[in-house]
Design a protein around this motif. Sequence first.
Motif, PDB file in Angstrom:
ATOM      1  N   TYR A 237      60.407  -3.289  36.465  1.00 16.51           N
ATOM      2  CA  TYR A 237      60.776  -4.414  37.003  1.00 16.51           C
ATOM      3  C   TYR A 237      61.544  -5.705  36.195  1.00 16.51           C
ATOM      4  O   TYR A 237      62.636  -6.322  36.011  1.00 16.51           O
ATOM      5  CB  TYR A 237      60.534  -4.641  38.808  1.00 16.51           C
ATOM      6  N   LEU A 240      64.499  -5.536  33.445  1.00 19.58           N
ATOM      7  CA  LEU A 240      65.688  -5.763  33.864  1.00 19.58           C
ATOM      8  C   LEU A 240      66.204  -6.849  34.828  1.00 19.58           C
ATOM      9  O   LEU A 240      67.741  -7.761  34.849  1.00 19.58           O
ATOM     10  CB  LEU A 240      65.634  -4.073  35.610  1.00 19.58           C
ATOM     11  N   THR A 241      65.284  -8.260  34.912  1.00 21.65           N
ATOM     12  CA  THR A 241      65.473  -9.385  35.096  1.00 21.65           C
ATOM     13  C   THR A 241      64.786 -10.015  34.282  1.00 21.65           C
ATOM     14  O   THR A 241      65.533 -11.715  35.083  1.00 21.65           O
ATOM     15  CB  THR A 241      64.419  -9.225  36.526  1.00 21.65           C
ATOM     16  N   GLY A 247      68.067  -7.238  31.063  1.00 23.73           N
ATOM     17  CA  GLY A 247      68.586  -6.407  32.136  1.00 23.73           C
ATOM     18  C   GLY A 247      70.127  -5.496  31.297  1.00 23.73           C
ATOM     19  O   GLY A 247      69.658  -4.338  32.265  1.00 23.73           O
ATOM     20  N   ASN A 250      68.830  -2.569  29.794  1.00 23.71           N
ATOM     21  CA  ASN A 250      67.746  -1.575  30.337  1.00 23.71           C
ATOM     22  C   ASN A 250      68.863  -1.118  31.083  1.00 23.71           C
ATOM     23  O   ASN A 250      68.683   0.464  31.796  1.00 23.71           O
ATOM     24  CB  ASN A 250      67.093  -2.128  30.852  1.00 23.71           C
ATOM     25  N   GLY A 251      69.702  -1.819  32.445  1.00 22.64           N
ATOM     26  CA  GLY A 251      70.457  -0.293  33.300  1.00 22.64           C
ATOM     27  C   GLY A 251      71.593   0.210  32.799  1.00 22.64           C
ATOM     28  O   GLY A 251      71.340   1.603  33.339  1.00 22.64           O
TER      29      GLY A 251
END
Length: 274
Positions: A237, A240-241, A247, A250-251
């Motif tokens: 997480y 991703l943030t 982000g 990785n997304g």
Amino acid sequence: MRFSKYLLKTVQGALIGLGAVLPGISGGVLSVVFGIYQPAMELLANPKKCWRSHLPILLPAFIGAVIGFMGVANLLASLLNRYPDQSVCVFVGLILGMLPSLLGEAGKQGIAKGSYTALLTATVITLCLLCGLNLSSFAIVPNFFWYLFCGFCLALSLIAPGMSFSTLLMPLGLYTPFVDGIGHLIPQVILPAGIGALLAFAFLPKLVNRLFECHYSVTFHAIVGVVIAATAVTVPYEALTASVKGGMQNGLCMVGGIVCSLLLERYNSQAQVR
């Protein structure tokens, strides 16, 4: 068996081997989605009865699993060191893309009473277990007994889909020495690990096979719950943030994993029809 099917099963076995060694990923999950799990459990539970019918189908998958675990795993270990978040995102996406077919497999024989309760209960229990292990700072010194435990956990991750042996071993400080020992063929690691794995394969498959025979829907929905929980814990997480650029990268890796799993499932379905 046609060469294309043999090659497909070998590739699937390699992915199962990779899933077994990668942190947070379960080779058992991939074996379920690829249709390898149930015949493998039947073979392990009743080898004398099933070896003629099951072994020719499962042999290429077994070969691929060894290749994936022993060979390609060393290459991916370096990728995980250089690109840890991107690598994990790809494999999380791979499992997310397989969830629809996994749910379809769970309902193949109809939805029994208590199936969704089993799914929810397994999800909650697994989340509590994995989160508790991740929050723990407990570490131990590896020895014969603990490598025996490592081998048992490795076999358990293949017998119980969704249960990743790396997720169990990393909080204990056993994951790195165990994988390094296997990769470098160190006897002090391989011998006890092999004994532990054999013990698990000798006693657990009959129990799991019996559960499938008597309570297929409930058992499979519980497995789906374990998969959902294990995947939720595995998602990086923070990666991703942390930043917009990171982000997005990785997304995209996660989306790429989803697309790959959907393509593999489509090819797998077409190969089974032929």
